[in-house]
Each structure stands twice: as structure tokens, then as C-alpha cells.
Design a protein around this motif. Structure first.
Motif, short mmCIF file in Angstrom:
data_model
loop_
_atom_site.label_atom_id
_atom_site.label_comp_id
_atom_site.label_asym_id
_atom_site.label_seq_id
_atom_site.Cartn_x
_atom_site.Cartn_y
_atom_site.Cartn_z
N ASN A 55 1.79 -8.31 0.21
CA ASN A 55 2.20 -7.88 -1.13
C ASN A 55 3.28 -6.80 -1.13
O ASN A 55 3.58 -6.25 -2.16
CB ASN A 55 0.98 -7.37 -1.91
CG ASN A 55 0.06 -8.52 -2.28
OD1 ASN A 55 0.38 -9.68 -2.08
ND2 ASN A 55 -1.09 -8.18 -2.83
N PRO A 57 7.14 -5.39 -0.92
CA PRO A 57 8.53 -5.85 -1.08
C PRO A 57 9.21 -5.95 0.29
O PRO A 57 8.85 -5.23 1.22
CB PRO A 57 9.17 -4.74 -1.92
CG PRO A 57 8.04 -4.05 -2.61
CD PRO A 57 6.88 -4.15 -1.66
N GLN A 75 2.61 9.24 -15.09
CA GLN A 75 2.74 7.87 -15.61
C GLN A 75 3.73 7.07 -14.77
O GLN A 75 3.50 5.90 -14.45
CB GLN A 75 3.27 7.88 -17.05
CG GLN A 75 2.30 8.38 -18.09
CD GLN A 75 2.99 8.59 -19.43
OE1 GLN A 75 4.06 8.04 -19.69
NE2 GLN A 75 2.39 9.38 -20.29
N GLU A 78 2.29 6.22 -11.24
CA GLU A 78 1.33 5.12 -11.31
C GLU A 78 2.04 3.77 -11.47
O GLU A 78 1.78 2.82 -10.72
CB GLU A 78 0.35 5.35 -12.47
CG GLU A 78 -0.69 4.26 -12.53
CD GLU A 78 -1.74 4.45 -13.61
OE1 GLU A 78 -1.68 5.46 -14.35
OE2 GLU A 78 -2.62 3.58 -13.71
N ALA A 79 2.97 3.71 -12.41
CA ALA A 79 3.63 2.42 -12.70
C ALA A 79 4.52 1.96 -11.54
O ALA A 79 4.46 0.80 -11.14
CB ALA A 79 4.44 2.53 -13.99
N GLN A 82 2.53 0.63 -8.59
CA GLN A 82 2.09 -0.75 -8.82
C GLN A 82 3.24 -1.73 -8.61
O GLN A 82 3.07 -2.82 -8.06
CB GLN A 82 1.55 -0.92 -10.24
CG GLN A 82 0.25 -0.21 -10.52
CD GLN A 82 -0.03 -0.10 -12.02
OE1 GLN A 82 0.38 -0.94 -12.80
NE2 GLN A 82 -0.71 0.96 -12.40
N LEU A 83 4.44 -1.34 -9.05
CA LEU A 83 5.59 -2.24 -8.99
C LEU A 83 6.13 -2.40 -7.57
O LEU A 83 6.85 -3.36 -7.30
CB LEU A 83 6.71 -1.75 -9.92
CG LEU A 83 6.42 -1.95 -11.41
CD1 LEU A 83 7.39 -1.14 -12.27
CD2 LEU A 83 6.50 -3.43 -11.78
N GLY A 84 5.82 -1.45 -6.66
CA GLY A 84 6.19 -1.68 -5.27
C GLY A 84 7.11 -0.64 -4.63
O GLY A 84 7.68 -0.91 -3.57
N THR A 119 -5.10 -0.40 -6.64
CA THR A 119 -5.16 -1.26 -7.83
C THR A 119 -4.21 -2.45 -7.69
O THR A 119 -4.54 -3.58 -8.01
CB THR A 119 -4.74 -0.47 -9.09
OG1 THR A 119 -5.63 0.61 -9.26
CG2 THR A 119 -4.76 -1.35 -10.33
N ALA A 120 -3.01 -2.16 -7.18
CA ALA A 120 -1.97 -3.19 -7.07
C ALA A 120 -2.21 -4.12 -5.88
O ALA A 120 -1.50 -5.08 -5.69
CB ALA A 120 -0.60 -2.53 -6.94
N ARG A 121 -3.23 -3.80 -5.04
CA ARG A 121 -3.51 -4.51 -3.79
C ARG A 121 -2.29 -4.48 -2.87
O ARG A 121 -1.93 -5.47 -2.25
CB ARG A 121 -3.95 -5.95 -4.05
CG ARG A 121 -5.20 -5.98 -4.91
CD ARG A 121 -5.87 -7.35 -4.91
NE ARG A 121 -6.72 -7.45 -6.09
CZ ARG A 121 -6.47 -8.23 -7.14
NH1 ARG A 121 -5.42 -9.03 -7.13
NH2 ARG A 121 -7.28 -8.24 -8.16
N ALA A 210 11.29 -1.88 -11.83
CA ALA A 210 10.88 -3.26 -12.13
C ALA A 210 12.00 -4.24 -11.82
O ALA A 210 11.77 -5.31 -11.24
CB ALA A 210 10.47 -3.37 -13.61
N THR A 213 12.42 -4.45 -7.81
CA THR A 213 11.38 -5.18 -7.08
C THR A 213 11.37 -6.66 -7.47
O THR A 213 11.09 -7.51 -6.63
CB THR A 213 10.00 -4.53 -7.27
OG1 THR A 213 9.70 -4.41 -8.65
CG2 THR A 213 9.95 -3.16 -6.62
N ASP A 217 11.61 -9.49 -4.73
CA ASP A 217 10.62 -10.57 -4.67
C ASP A 217 11.32 -11.93 -4.69
O ASP A 217 10.90 -12.87 -4.02
CB ASP A 217 9.66 -10.51 -5.86
CG ASP A 217 8.66 -9.36 -5.75
OD1 ASP A 217 8.44 -8.85 -4.63
OD2 ASP A 217 8.10 -8.97 -6.79
#
Lengths: 224, 224
Positions: A55, A57, A75, A78-79, A82-84, A119-121, A210, A213, A217
Motif C-alpha cells: 500500500n 506509493p 488535521q 492525519e489526512a 492516510q493519503l500516503g 487506519t490507512a493500512r 491527494a 499520490t 498510484d
């Protein structure tokens, strides 16, 4: 054996029990761990499987994060985790309202990054660099630095992005100064636009990460 | 003549004075207004210039927004409005924890959208639709609906996006059910991936809108 925050999270927040399997991540590896004993002070278990995380990038992405008022920094961390994002480097620039980071705030950032990675694994927890001034930033960001700047009209982030490790710089609430932009350019950075609408720092940071990544991807489609 | 919230914002929050020029936006038009008189109850001024806003995306983008706990909905509305969303449709799905919207919450959403549109210097304030159940959602979202779904591995948002009006659906905290996905597909929606990492609803919403508006901006480069 896990202690401290992580034991607390397992025993009290997630209320996990012996026999349950959790995934721990480090340096791009995932370990599946079956819990043997759980208390708020200590969780014990044994590794029942290991794998390289799929998972992550394909390229490293650093976000240079301006110090912001309130909990906007949290914030963003955290975001973007998750996005990488791979690394977060906090900085104080000329128009920054906030100029220092307390030890407790830094600890909180680290915890938020670790929990968001789980959370994002993700297989890797982003590192959070030392607080840096504007000129020092360009010593640590690497060779390919894109600075999101509201006065840049010609080049979009998407146009400037290449398939390689990259660092993105987002300005603080008051914006970056002309002098700061001139300095960044002398150090080889490229200014980019995030579009014609005026974004707050936290929206700009999340939107930029965002876009990057998603582009990374797309380079390496994978079947899960 | 502006009254209520907007007069309060001008007089008390922004502390503007007679003679200063503000920009008001409506339906894609911008009006420059020179203030004549300012009080917390009423601000008066006259239009000194009008222009079509050049900051609007070239296509309409609807975000179907799941009801979320806490103030995550407000964070999303602020960020996606800055990014350029045209319409926000709140919905309650099978696994939603929150299922109603109070009148005061809706008023707050409207105010946040208006203020974020002004911050972003947009020419249009996004509309906020009526609260909708899952099946009713597909009556109002239009012909081209993309549902972000964590189990979709083959098609990314970027691959599914075409240069036309589009609606994006993001799931609630507990995710969408297989039944809901099956229903959406029967109604012509396409499921898309936002990448291999697991995103919270608020990160997914902001990231998806950022990708779409960046793609729309790229269609129509403009010199400012």
C-alpha cells in the motif's frame, strides 16, 4: 511486547482480546501479530505472518507543512498520512503566526501519524522532521521541490509533477512573501498553481498530496 | 443592503469601514461594492463594477456527502467549497451513524459554504441539497455518478473521469454495503478507487474533489 500509548489503544480504545490478530507496520513491512495477553499497561503477542506492504506509493513524497493556528496541523497530518505522504517537515516562514512547536505537540503529531498510518493500512509511518526556518527547508527537501503559490498562474501542480521523489511546500495562513519565493527559486524550487480558487493552507496541503499520490498510484497499477 | 450574518461579518468580524470595496458573488457573477455605511445590523454600499467570475470550474461537480459524526461534515463543506464543488447533497445510508440534520446544522452548513466561497473568491456559492436516502440519491445526482468504494481495485477515479458534469459519492464511516453498491450499479453508477490506502470519509471527500477540480482546471487553462 507493546507498552504505553499502543497498549492503551489496544486494551482500552479498541478493546481487543487475546486471540485476536492485529497488523503492525514498520519500514514498509507488515507483521500480523496474534495477541496473547492484553492490559492497558502492556500487550503481548507473537508474529504469525510477515509481508512487504503493497500500500505504499512508488515514490517518496515530502510535505513541508507551515505551522498553523489551532489544530489545523493535526488535521493535515492525519489526512496526508492516510493519503500516503512519506515525510512531513514543519517550517516557520516570515508571515507565520505560530513559530514554535512544543514537545507535547510534536508527540501528538507523531501519535496522529502512527494511528493514521495504521487506519490507512500503510506499511510505513511518515517521519516528522525537525522544525525548520525557510532557508533551512531547502537543505532538507531534496532535489525536486514544488512550492504551491497563489500568484503562480502558468504552471499547475499536475504539469510540474514527474514520476520521481518530490517535496511539496504549502504556504502559511498569511501566504509566502515575494522574497521567500525568490529564495526558493534560487535554490531550484518550482512554483506551481493549485488552481484559480484561493485555498486555505489545510485544504491546499490535503489537495496537493491527494493529486500527487493519485498520480503515483497511476504509475503502478496493482491488482489486490 | 446586507443584513443579518453578512452585516455582522462585515462590521464585527472583518471590521470593514465605509469607503472599502468588497466583492460579492452570486450565480457566477462578481460585483465589486464600495461600502457607504456599516453597522452590525446593516451594511450599505453601491456596486462599482461587475464581472463574470473566472474562478469557476468548467463543469459542474456534485458531492454526495454522507452524514458524519462531530464536525467532519463542516470541515468537508469548507474544503470542497474552496476547491470548487457546485452542489453538495447530504445522504443517510445503511451504515450511517448519524441519520438526521437539524435546521440549525443546515443553516451552519449554508453559512460555511457561503463564507468558504468568498474566501476562495469563487463566483458561486454551492447549493446544499435536501437530505436524501440511498435510493433517492440516484434520482438527483444526474447521469454520471462515480461511487468511491474501497473494494474497487480495477478502476481509479482518474480513469473513470471524463470532461463533463459529474457527481462523486463517498461512503460513511462504516462504509457502503454490498447491497448499496449493487443498487448504485443498477442505477448506472460506476465504482472507483481512490488508491490502495484506506481513507477516512472526510479525507476521501476532499481528495476526490481535489482530483476532479484539478482535472477540470487542466481542461481550460487560463491566464489571469
Amino acid at each position: 511486547v507493546l507498552r504505553g500509548d499502543r497498549a492503551h489503544q489496544i486494551a482500552t480504545v479498541l478493546r481487543l482480546r487475546p486471540g485476536e490478530v492485529i497488523t503492525l507496520v514498520r519500514d514498509g513491512d507488515e507483521a500480523s501479530v496474534r495477541l496473547d495477553a492484553v492490559s492497558p499497561a502492556e500487550a503481548r503477542g507473537r508474529v504469525v505472518g510477515r509481508a512487504r506492504s503493497r500500500n505504499e506509493p512508488v515514490h517518496a513524497l515530502t510535505l513541508a507543512l507551515p505551522l498553523l493556528k489551532g489544530d489545523h496541523g493535526e488535521q493535515i497530518i492525519e489526512a496526508v498520512t492516510q493519503l500516503g505522504v512519506t515525510r512531513i517537515v514543519p517550517f516557520a516562514s516570515a508571515r507565520a503566526v505560530v513559530r514554535t512547536v512544543s514537545a507535547s505537540k510534536r508527540d501528538r503529531w507523531q501519535r496522529i501519524a502512527r494511528e493514521a498510518a495504521e487506519t490507512a493500512r500503510r506499511g510505513r509511518v511518515p517521519t516528522i522532521g525537525a522544525l525548520t526556518e525557510w532557508d533551512g527547508l531547502f537543505d532538507v527537501l531534496g532535489d525536486r521541490v514544488l512550492v504551491a503559490w497563489e500568484a503562480e498562474a502558468a504552471v499547475s501542480l499536475g504539469q510540474a509533477l514527474v514520476r520521481d521523489d518530490v517535496a511539496i511546500v504549502v504556504g502559511p495562513e498569511g501566504g509566502l512573501t515575494e522574497d521567500e519565493i525568490a529564495y526558493a527559486r534560487r535554490r531550484g524550487a518550482v512554483t506551481v498553481s493549485l488552481g484559480p480558487r484561493n485555498l486555505r493552507s489545510e485544504t491546499a496541503a490535503i489537495a496537493a498530496v491527494a493529486q500527487v499520490t493519485a498520480a503515483f498510484d497511476a504509475v503502478a497499477p496493482r491488482v489486490r
